[in-house]
Design a protein around this motif. Sequence first.
Motif, short mmCIF file in Angstrom:
data_model
loop_
_atom_site.label_atom_id
_atom_site.label_comp_id
_atom_site.label_asym_id
_atom_site.label_seq_id
_atom_site.Cartn_x
_atom_site.Cartn_y
_atom_site.Cartn_z
N CYS A 27 41.76 29.58 -75.28
CA CYS A 27 42.26 30.94 -75.62
C CYS A 27 43.83 30.89 -75.07
CB CYS A 27 41.50 31.98 -74.84
SG CYS A 27 39.85 32.00 -75.80
N LEU A 28 43.92 30.44 -73.82
CA LEU A 28 45.44 30.41 -73.36
C LEU A 28 46.48 30.01 -73.93
CD1 LEU A 28 44.18 29.79 -69.44
CD2 LEU A 28 45.23 31.92 -70.39
N GLY A 29 45.89 28.76 -74.65
CA GLY A 29 46.88 28.28 -75.48
C GLY A 29 47.22 28.88 -76.90
N ILE A 30 46.25 29.46 -77.42
CA ILE A 30 46.54 30.23 -78.58
C ILE A 30 47.31 31.57 -78.28
CG2 ILE A 30 45.14 31.97 -80.34
CD1 ILE A 30 43.06 29.80 -80.35
N GLY A 31 46.91 32.24 -77.11
CA GLY A 31 47.60 33.34 -76.64
C GLY A 31 49.05 33.05 -76.34
N GLY A 32 49.15 32.02 -75.66
CA GLY A 32 50.49 31.80 -75.11
C GLY A 32 51.31 31.39 -76.37
N PHE A 33 50.93 30.75 -77.05
CA PHE A 33 51.80 30.29 -78.29
C PHE A 33 52.06 31.43 -79.23
CE2 PHE A 33 52.48 29.49 -82.71
CZ PHE A 33 53.31 28.55 -82.80
N GLN A 34 50.92 32.37 -79.57
CA GLN A 34 50.98 33.63 -80.45
C GLN A 34 52.13 34.54 -79.70
OE1 GLN A 34 47.62 34.47 -82.21
NE2 GLN A 34 48.27 36.59 -82.61
N LEU A 35 52.09 34.63 -78.39
CA LEU A 35 53.15 35.71 -77.94
C LEU A 35 54.43 35.20 -77.96
CD1 LEU A 35 52.76 38.39 -76.41
CD2 LEU A 35 52.80 37.18 -74.09
N TYR A 36 54.52 33.79 -77.44
CA TYR A 36 55.86 33.14 -77.84
C TYR A 36 56.28 33.28 -79.06
CZ TYR A 36 59.03 29.24 -78.87
OH TYR A 36 60.07 28.68 -79.13
N ASP A 37 55.49 33.14 -80.04
CA ASP A 37 55.98 33.09 -81.53
C ASP A 37 56.14 34.58 -81.87
OD1 ASP A 37 56.39 31.97 -84.17
OD2 ASP A 37 54.63 33.07 -84.75
N GLY A 38 55.67 35.65 -81.49
CA GLY A 38 55.90 36.81 -81.81
C GLY A 38 57.05 37.51 -81.00
N THR A 39 57.43 37.04 -79.87
CA THR A 39 58.41 37.55 -79.19
C THR A 39 59.74 36.95 -79.42
OG1 THR A 39 57.81 36.59 -77.06
CG2 THR A 39 57.15 38.82 -77.32
N VAL A 40 59.78 35.55 -79.14
CA VAL A 40 61.17 34.71 -79.13
C VAL A 40 61.24 34.48 -80.54
CG1 VAL A 40 61.90 32.68 -78.45
CG2 VAL A 40 60.54 33.79 -76.94
N GLN A 41 60.43 33.94 -81.35
CA GLN A 41 60.68 33.45 -82.65
C GLN A 41 60.65 34.52 -83.59
OE1 GLN A 41 58.41 30.11 -84.32
NE2 GLN A 41 58.87 28.85 -82.52
N HIS A 42 59.83 35.63 -83.82
CA HIS A 42 60.06 36.68 -84.46
C HIS A 42 61.30 37.73 -84.21
CE1 HIS A 42 55.72 36.34 -86.16
NE2 HIS A 42 56.28 35.29 -86.14
N LYS A 43 61.35 37.95 -82.78
CA LYS A 43 62.36 39.12 -82.51
C LYS A 43 63.77 38.71 -81.88
CE LYS A 43 59.94 41.97 -84.23
NZ LYS A 43 60.62 42.25 -85.63
N LEU A 44 63.61 37.55 -81.10
CA LEU A 44 64.80 37.31 -80.63
C LEU A 44 65.68 36.52 -81.37
CD1 LEU A 44 63.72 36.44 -76.67
CD2 LEU A 44 64.96 38.67 -77.73
N LEU A 45 65.03 35.21 -82.07
CA LEU A 45 65.66 34.38 -82.64
C LEU A 45 65.94 34.70 -83.93
CD1 LEU A 45 64.39 30.89 -81.19
CD2 LEU A 45 66.56 32.14 -80.73
N ARG A 46 64.83 35.63 -84.68
CA ARG A 46 64.52 36.07 -85.97
C ARG A 46 64.53 34.88 -86.86
NH1 ARG A 46 64.89 41.39 -86.24
NH2 ARG A 46 66.09 42.47 -84.83
#
Length: 90
Positions: A27-46
Amino acid sequence: MVAGLFLYADLRRRGGPLRPAWWSGVCLGIGGFQLYDGTVQHKLLRLHQIRYDVDPRPYDWTWNVVAVLFLLAGLLLWHRARRAGRERTR
């Protein structure tokens, strides 16, 4: 995935981690990756969006809220595993 299952089977054979500890890591791995993906890759780096040609805010919120829920579940399971591990050693 297959390698992870073999590693898990080997740990179980050796009397390895308790199930809450295993699921905590998952759960920590899934949640950590998903939060990273949603904030860094989707919003910051687009780099990519969840959906195109629509308002992405509901999708982004849902994606990140689910990520936080996975992280909370992982922390809860981690706490339970630590407590069970202490009881196991007594």
